[in-house]
Design an enzyme around this catalytic site. Structure first.
Site, PDB file in Angstrom:
ATOM      1  N   SER A  69       0.435  -1.208  -0.213  1.00 25.42           N
ATOM      2  CA  SER A  69       0.619   0.095   0.290  1.00 25.42           C
ATOM      3  C   SER A  69       0.793   0.925   0.139  1.00 25.42           C
ATOM      4  O   SER A  69       2.024   1.210  -0.950  1.00 25.42           O
ATOM      5  CB  SER A  69      -0.761   0.404   1.257  1.00 25.42           C
ATOM      6  OG  SER A  69      -2.283   1.106   1.113  1.00 25.42           O
ATOM      7  N   LYS A  88     -20.926  17.682   5.981  1.00 30.53           N
ATOM      8  CA  LYS A  88     -19.449  18.019   6.891  1.00 30.53           C
ATOM      9  C   LYS A  88     -19.533  17.577   8.220  1.00 30.53           C
ATOM     10  O   LYS A  88     -18.802  17.215   8.907  1.00 30.53           O
ATOM     11  CB  LYS A  88     -20.458  19.470   7.345  1.00 30.53           C
ATOM     12  CG  LYS A  88     -18.841  20.307   8.619  1.00 30.53           C
ATOM     13  CD  LYS A  88     -18.009  20.326   7.732  1.00 30.53           C
ATOM     14  CE  LYS A  88     -17.188  20.996   9.264  1.00 30.53           C
ATOM     15  NZ  LYS A  88     -15.731  21.393   8.116  1.00 30.53           N
TER      16      LYS A  88
END
Length: 288
Positions: free
Chosen positions: A119, A171
């Site tokens: 990764s 948000k």
């Protein structure tokens, strides 16, 4: 469930009680050993250096410091990038990758996979001139993930309720006190897919692979060194000594004289690694 929750909260205190004295004693022993170590010859001018990319990647400053130290020594002609990391944050991994790429314009850099190059650590190290790996190494895991928890049920049982005021319908995305809405999941999926395509594009560009074949070498798959070599993710299965020999050949160095860490820095590395292992072992025992 509540009892288990509070048990987790007191684990750090339990750890300190059991292991703090042992860590202090370990620190004193290491200091004494370092004081008895003969000083290196002042006439040994380093010509090669090592960069260590170990453990989860949370930040890039440690690698930056290592590179800056190397660049302060004009006698250094090449770098061995030692990798044993499961990856980590995408941003930090890209930062390290960019730093290695820039360093490579000044001197040869050979990456050697000691255990895992997966990764984010693959992202960080793939730009080296060559990637060598031992035959037991694990390579790949080319993918992107966004993790989050939903502890709403647990919070309800212990009488905790979340409240917030937000402006913007996205948000509160990723908050852990509730389940994500379908709208939020869709937005996050698009975001992760965008970053995943960037990862694939960069791997394909650096390693000379076809992005259209990404299902073969990406999709989060982890490969043995043998399969990683067949896929073109690494250049050679070899020992660390062979990687060092390749670096010496590239730099035309006959006898390797390695840039050594400051003794205090080396001491702190040992203490941090040792204490981390103790913490992990202690927690694994108590959580069983």
């Amino acid at each position: 469930m509540i009892q288990k929750f509070f048990h987790l909260l007191v684990l750090p205190l339990d750890f300190i009680t059991k292991y703090f004295k042992a860590l202090v004693f370990l620190l004193i022993v290491i200091v004494l050993l370092l004081s008895l170590t003969p000083k290196d010859s002042e006439n040994s001018t380093p010509n090669l250096a090592k960069i260590y990319l170990y453990g989860p990647i949370f930040e890039s400053e440690d690698t930056r410091t290592q590179i800056e130290t190397i660049l302060k020594n004009p006698s250094i002609k090449g770098v061995l990038l030692l990798i044993n990391s499961p990856g980590g944050g995408l941003g930090a991994s890209i930062e390290i990758s960019d730093m290695i790429r820039e360093l490579k314009t000044k001197m040869p850099v050979i990456a050697y996979v000691e255990g895992t190059m997966a990764s984010g650590s693959y992202y960080a190290g793939m730009v080296a001139d060559k990637i060598y790996a031992n035959r037991g190494a694990l390579i790949g895991s080319i993918g992107v993930i966004f993790n989050g928890m939903n502890i709403q049920n647990l919070a309800n049982k212990i009488g905790i309720k979340s409240q917030s005021i937000a402006a913007g319908k996205y948000k509160e995305i990723g908050t852990f006190m509730r389940e994500w809405t379908p709208l939020e999941k869709g937005f996050l999926q698009d975001l992760i897919q965008e970053e995943y395509q960037m990862f694939i594009s960069d791997v394909a560009s650096v390693r000379g692979l076809d992005p259209k074949d990404s299902q073969k070498y990406a999709e989060g798959k982890i490969f043995s060194a043998s399969n990683a070599l067949k896929l073109g993710l690494i250049d050679k299965i070899a020992s660390q000594n062979e990687a060092i020999k390749a670096l010496k050949d590239l730099t035309q160095v006959k006898e390797a004289i390695w840039l050594k860490k400051d003794k205090f820095e080396a001491l702190m590395d040992k203490v941090i690694k040792g204490s981390t292992q103790i913490v992990l072992q202690a927690f694994s025992q108590q959580l069983q």
